[in-house]
Design a protein around this motif. Structure first.
Motif, PDB file in Angstrom:
ATOM      1  N   GLU A 219       0.829  -1.210   0.000  1.00  0.00           N
ATOM      2  CA  GLU A 219       0.000   0.000   0.000  1.00  0.00           C
ATOM      3  C   GLU A 219       0.866   1.263   0.000  1.00  0.00           C
ATOM      4  O   GLU A 219       0.562   2.239  -0.685  1.00  0.00           O
ATOM      5  CB  GLU A 219      -0.925   0.010   1.225  1.00  0.00           C
ATOM      6  CG  GLU A 219      -2.032  -1.021   1.143  1.00  0.00           C
ATOM      7  CD  GLU A 219      -2.835  -1.108   2.437  1.00  0.00           C
ATOM      8  OE1 GLU A 219      -4.052  -1.336   2.342  1.00  0.00           O
ATOM      9  OE2 GLU A 219      -2.247  -0.931   3.534  1.00  0.00           O
ATOM     10  N   LEU A 220       1.953   1.237   0.758  1.00  0.00           N
ATOM     11  CA  LEU A 220       2.865   2.375   0.787  1.00  0.00           C
ATOM     12  C   LEU A 220       3.520   2.593  -0.587  1.00  0.00           C
ATOM     13  O   LEU A 220       3.680   3.734  -1.031  1.00  0.00           O
ATOM     14  CB  LEU A 220       3.943   2.188   1.852  1.00  0.00           C
ATOM     15  CG  LEU A 220       3.468   2.297   3.298  1.00  0.00           C
ATOM     16  CD1 LEU A 220       4.599   1.950   4.263  1.00  0.00           C
ATOM     17  CD2 LEU A 220       2.912   3.680   3.590  1.00  0.00           C
ATOM     18  N   LEU A 221       3.871   1.527  -1.254  1.00  0.00           N
ATOM     19  CA  LEU A 221       4.469   1.637  -2.577  1.00  0.00           C
ATOM     20  C   LEU A 221       3.466   2.208  -3.574  1.00  0.00           C
ATOM     21  O   LEU A 221       3.807   3.066  -4.406  1.00  0.00           O
ATOM     22  CB  LEU A 221       5.000   0.287  -3.052  1.00  0.00           C
ATOM     23  CG  LEU A 221       6.260  -0.204  -2.316  1.00  0.00           C
ATOM     24  CD1 LEU A 221       6.574  -1.638  -2.718  1.00  0.00           C
ATOM     25  CD2 LEU A 221       7.436   0.710  -2.603  1.00  0.00           C
ATOM     26  N   TYR A 222       2.219   1.768  -3.497  1.00  0.00           N
ATOM     27  CA  TYR A 222       1.192   2.334  -4.385  1.00  0.00           C
ATOM     28  C   TYR A 222       0.966   3.815  -4.084  1.00  0.00           C
ATOM     29  O   TYR A 222       0.772   4.635  -4.985  1.00  0.00           O
ATOM     30  CB  TYR A 222      -0.127   1.554  -4.269  1.00  0.00           C
ATOM     31  CG  TYR A 222      -0.173   0.333  -5.155  1.00  0.00           C
ATOM     32  CD1 TYR A 222      -0.062   0.449  -6.539  1.00  0.00           C
ATOM     33  CD2 TYR A 222      -0.329  -0.945  -4.623  1.00  0.00           C
ATOM     34  CE1 TYR A 222      -0.104  -0.659  -7.352  1.00  0.00           C
ATOM     35  CE2 TYR A 222      -0.374  -2.061  -5.433  1.00  0.00           C
ATOM     36  CZ  TYR A 222      -0.262  -1.916  -6.802  1.00  0.00           C
ATOM     37  OH  TYR A 222      -0.308  -3.020  -7.623  1.00  0.00           O
ATOM     38  N   PHE A 223       0.987   4.155  -2.804  1.00  0.00           N
ATOM     39  CA  PHE A 223       0.842   5.560  -2.432  1.00  0.00           C
ATOM     40  C   PHE A 223       2.008   6.384  -2.996  1.00  0.00           C
ATOM     41  O   PHE A 223       1.806   7.460  -3.569  1.00  0.00           O
ATOM     42  CB  PHE A 223       0.786   5.695  -0.899  1.00  0.00           C
ATOM     43  CG  PHE A 223       0.811   7.115  -0.439  1.00  0.00           C
ATOM     44  CD1 PHE A 223      -0.327   7.911  -0.536  1.00  0.00           C
ATOM     45  CD2 PHE A 223       1.970   7.684   0.088  1.00  0.00           C
ATOM     46  CE1 PHE A 223      -0.309   9.228  -0.127  1.00  0.00           C
ATOM     47  CE2 PHE A 223       1.986   9.005   0.494  1.00  0.00           C
ATOM     48  CZ  PHE A 223       0.850   9.782   0.397  1.00  0.00           C
TER      49      PHE A 223
ATOM     50  N   VAL B  12       1.910   9.597  -5.638  1.00  0.00           N
ATOM     51  CA  VAL B  12       2.553  10.885  -5.366  1.00  0.00           C
ATOM     52  C   VAL B  12       3.508  11.245  -6.507  1.00  0.00           C
ATOM     53  O   VAL B  12       3.514  12.379  -6.996  1.00  0.00           O
ATOM     54  CB  VAL B  12       3.298  10.846  -4.010  1.00  0.00           C
ATOM     55  CG1 VAL B  12       4.194  12.068  -3.839  1.00  0.00           C
ATOM     56  CG2 VAL B  12       2.301  10.728  -2.863  1.00  0.00           C
ATOM     57  N   ILE B  13       4.298  10.297  -6.956  1.00  0.00           N
ATOM     58  CA  ILE B  13       5.255  10.552  -8.032  1.00  0.00           C
ATOM     59  C   ILE B  13       4.529  10.909  -9.326  1.00  0.00           C
ATOM     60  O   ILE B  13       4.927  11.820 -10.050  1.00  0.00           O
ATOM     61  CB  ILE B  13       6.202   9.338  -8.214  1.00  0.00           C
ATOM     62  CG1 ILE B  13       7.146   9.257  -7.017  1.00  0.00           C
ATOM     63  CG2 ILE B  13       6.974   9.436  -9.521  1.00  0.00           C
ATOM     64  CD1 ILE B  13       7.986   7.996  -6.970  1.00  0.00           C
TER      65      ILE B  13
END
Length: 117
Positions: A9-13, A17-18
């Motif tokens: 989930e953090l990677l998708y977030f 953002v990027i």
């Protein structure tokens, strides 16, 4: 249950953002490009409206009513200042025949095939 997001989930977030930052950066870059295109268009229009430089120039000496000092070709970089006036080809020839000196850098006498006496 814990409220701690998973690594996935953090990677998708981070990806979202990027992507948002990249879109904002691309939008800023597009604005800069549009401004530069406008500048270039304005510069080209001004250049197209600018009259062509005169083919021949007469440089006068220092002081009011001073005699002619040099004849220049129109694009001569040595012909600068307020003592310069545009002249016709005939006037340039006449000045050279009347012993007004030819600029040693642009050689209007050679271009006009004038050999002073």
């Amino acid at each position: 249950m814990t409220d701690v997001p998973s690594r996935l989930e953090l990677l998708y977030f981070a990806r979202r953002v990027i992507v948002q930052q990249a879109q904002a950066s691309l939008a800023q870059l597009d604005r800069w490009i549009a401004v530069e295109e406008d500048r270039e268009t304005t510069r080209r229009r001004a250049e197209d409206r600018r009259p062509p430089p005169p083919e021949w120039l007469l440089e006068r000496g220092i002081g009011a009513g001073s005699p002619p000092a040099l004849v220049h070709q129109g694009g001569c970089t040595m012909a600068k200042g307020v003592r310069i006036q545009p002249i016709s080809e005939g006037q340039a020839r006449r000045a050279l025949y009347e012993h007004v000196e030819a600029c040693p850098f642009c050689n209007p006498d050679t271009a006009l095939h004038v050999i002073p006496e």
